[in-house]
Design an enzyme around this catalytic site. Structure first.
Site, PDB file in Angstrom:
ATOM      1  N   ASP A  13       0.858  -1.177   0.000  1.00 49.10           N
ATOM      2  CA  ASP A  13       0.000   0.000   0.000  1.00 49.10           C
ATOM      3  C   ASP A  13       0.903   1.238   0.000  1.00 49.10           C
ATOM      4  O   ASP A  13       2.103   1.144   0.265  1.00 49.10           O
ATOM      5  CB  ASP A  13      -0.887  -0.039   1.249  1.00 49.10           C
ATOM      6  CG  ASP A  13      -1.728   1.197   1.408  1.00 49.10           C
ATOM      7  OD1 ASP A  13      -2.435   1.558   0.444  1.00 49.10           O
ATOM      8  OD2 ASP A  13      -1.679   1.824   2.485  1.00 49.10           O
ATOM      9  N   ASP A  15      -0.281   5.166   0.957  1.00 49.82           N
ATOM     10  CA  ASP A  15      -0.540   6.139   2.015  1.00 49.82           C
ATOM     11  C   ASP A  15      -0.601   5.453   3.380  1.00 49.82           C
ATOM     12  O   ASP A  15      -1.372   4.515   3.589  1.00 49.82           O
ATOM     13  CB  ASP A  15      -1.860   6.875   1.742  1.00 49.82           C
ATOM     14  CG  ASP A  15      -1.759   7.762   0.513  1.00 49.82           C
ATOM     15  OD1 ASP A  15      -0.882   8.637   0.500  1.00 49.82           O
ATOM     16  OD2 ASP A  15      -2.547   7.568  -0.435  1.00 49.82           O
ATOM     17  N   THR A 108      -2.555   0.620  -4.517  1.00 42.75           N
ATOM     18  CA  THR A 108      -3.048   1.786  -3.794  1.00 42.75           C
ATOM     19  C   THR A 108      -4.432   2.206  -4.262  1.00 42.75           C
ATOM     20  O   THR A 108      -4.782   2.018  -5.433  1.00 42.75           O
ATOM     21  CB  THR A 108      -2.061   2.966  -3.958  1.00 42.75           C
ATOM     22  OG1 THR A 108      -2.597   4.134  -3.335  1.00 42.75           O
ATOM     23  CG2 THR A 108      -1.793   3.273  -5.431  1.00 42.75           C
TER      24      THR A 108
END
Length: 216
Positions: A13, A15, A108
Site C-alpha cells: 500500500d 498512504d 493503492t
C-alpha cells in the site's frame, strides 16, 4: 520475539504504509466534511485506505454515485496539488532499497497521478508494477487490487506478503488469501499477521528467489 515470513513477492500500500500523507488527507477531507455538514473527525475515521467515492458512498448512502464520482475527481485534483507535509514513513527509503530488483508492486487506492506525485514528494522510487485506482473496478476492502498485483508479478496469493496500514486494506489482503504486515498505529487493532510500528522495524533479505521478511 521477531516474526519471520518468507514470500516470493511483496504488495505494498502507499498512504500510511510508504508515504505519510496524513496532513494532506486531513486538510482536504476536513474541508469536504464541513461542506457536507458532517463531523470531520467522524469522516477521518473512515477515509483511510479507500477510494474517495467509496468513502463518500459510505458516509452519504442516499446520494447518487454520479455525484460521488464527480466530487472524487475534484478531491483527487486537490490532493495531487497539495504536497505540503508529504514525507516518507520512517524506514521506507531503506525498505524500498532492499527491494530493488526484487518482485514487488504498489497497490493503492490513489489514482496514478496522485501516486506518482506523493511518491515523488517523499523521494521514494516507484515499484515496477503499480495497481492504482484506475485499474480496478472495486475499492478496498475488495481484494481485486491485490489479486491483480500478484497476477502481474506472476505469483499466487499464497506466495505474496502484503504491507498495509488501514482496516480496509488489511481486510482486502485477507480476502485475497494473503498474509499481511500491518504498518503504523492504525493497523494494530485490525488483526494483521504481524504488526510493525514503522518500516524501521522491518528487515528484508533475498536469496534464491525468496524474500525473507523479519518484523522486530
Amino acid at each position: 520475539m521477531p516474526s519471520v515470513f518468507t514470500a516470493r513477492a511483496l504488495l505494498l500500500d502507499m498512504d500510511g504504509t510508504l508515504v505519510d500523507s496524513d496532513a494532506v488527507v486531513e486538510r482536504c477531507w476536513t474541508r469536504w466534511a464541513i461542506r457536507q455538514n458532517l463531523d470531520p473527525a467522524a469522516v477521518l475515521r473512515v477515509v483511510h485506505g479507500r477510494q474517495g467515492h467509496a468513502t463518500m458512498a459510505e458516509l452519504l448512502p442516499n446520494r447518487p454515485m454520479a455525484q460521488n464520482y464527480a466530487e472524487n475527481a475534484v478531491m483527487l485534483a486537490e490532493e495531487t496539488a497539495d504536497l505540503e507535509g508529504v514525507v516518507p514513513v520512517p524506514g521506507a527509503p531503506a525498505f524500498l532499497a532492499a527491494l530493488a530488483g526484487r518482485p514487488h508492486a504498489l497497490v493503492t487506492s490513489a489514482g496514478e497521478m496522485l501516486a506518482r506525485a506523493r511518491m515523488g514528494a517523499a523521494g521514494l522510487p516507484l515499484p515496477p508494477v503499480m495497481v492504482t485506482a484506475e485499474r480496478v473496478g472495486a475499492s478496498k476492502p475488495d481484494p481485486e487490487g491485490f489479486l491483480k498485483g500478484a497476477a502481474e508479478l506472476g505469483f499466487g496469493p499464497e506466495e505474496c506478503l502484503v504491507f498495509e496500514d488501514a482496516e480496509v486494506g488489511i481486510a482486502a489482503a485477507r480476502a485475497a488469501g494473503m498474509r499481511v504486515i500491518g504498518v503504523g498505529p492504525r493497523a494494530a487493532a485490525h488483526g494483521p499477521s504481524a504488526h510493525a510500528p514503522s518500516l524501521e522495524d522491518v528487515r528484508v533479505t533475498a536469496a534464491d528467489g525468496l524474500l525473507t521478511v523479519t518484523v522486530a
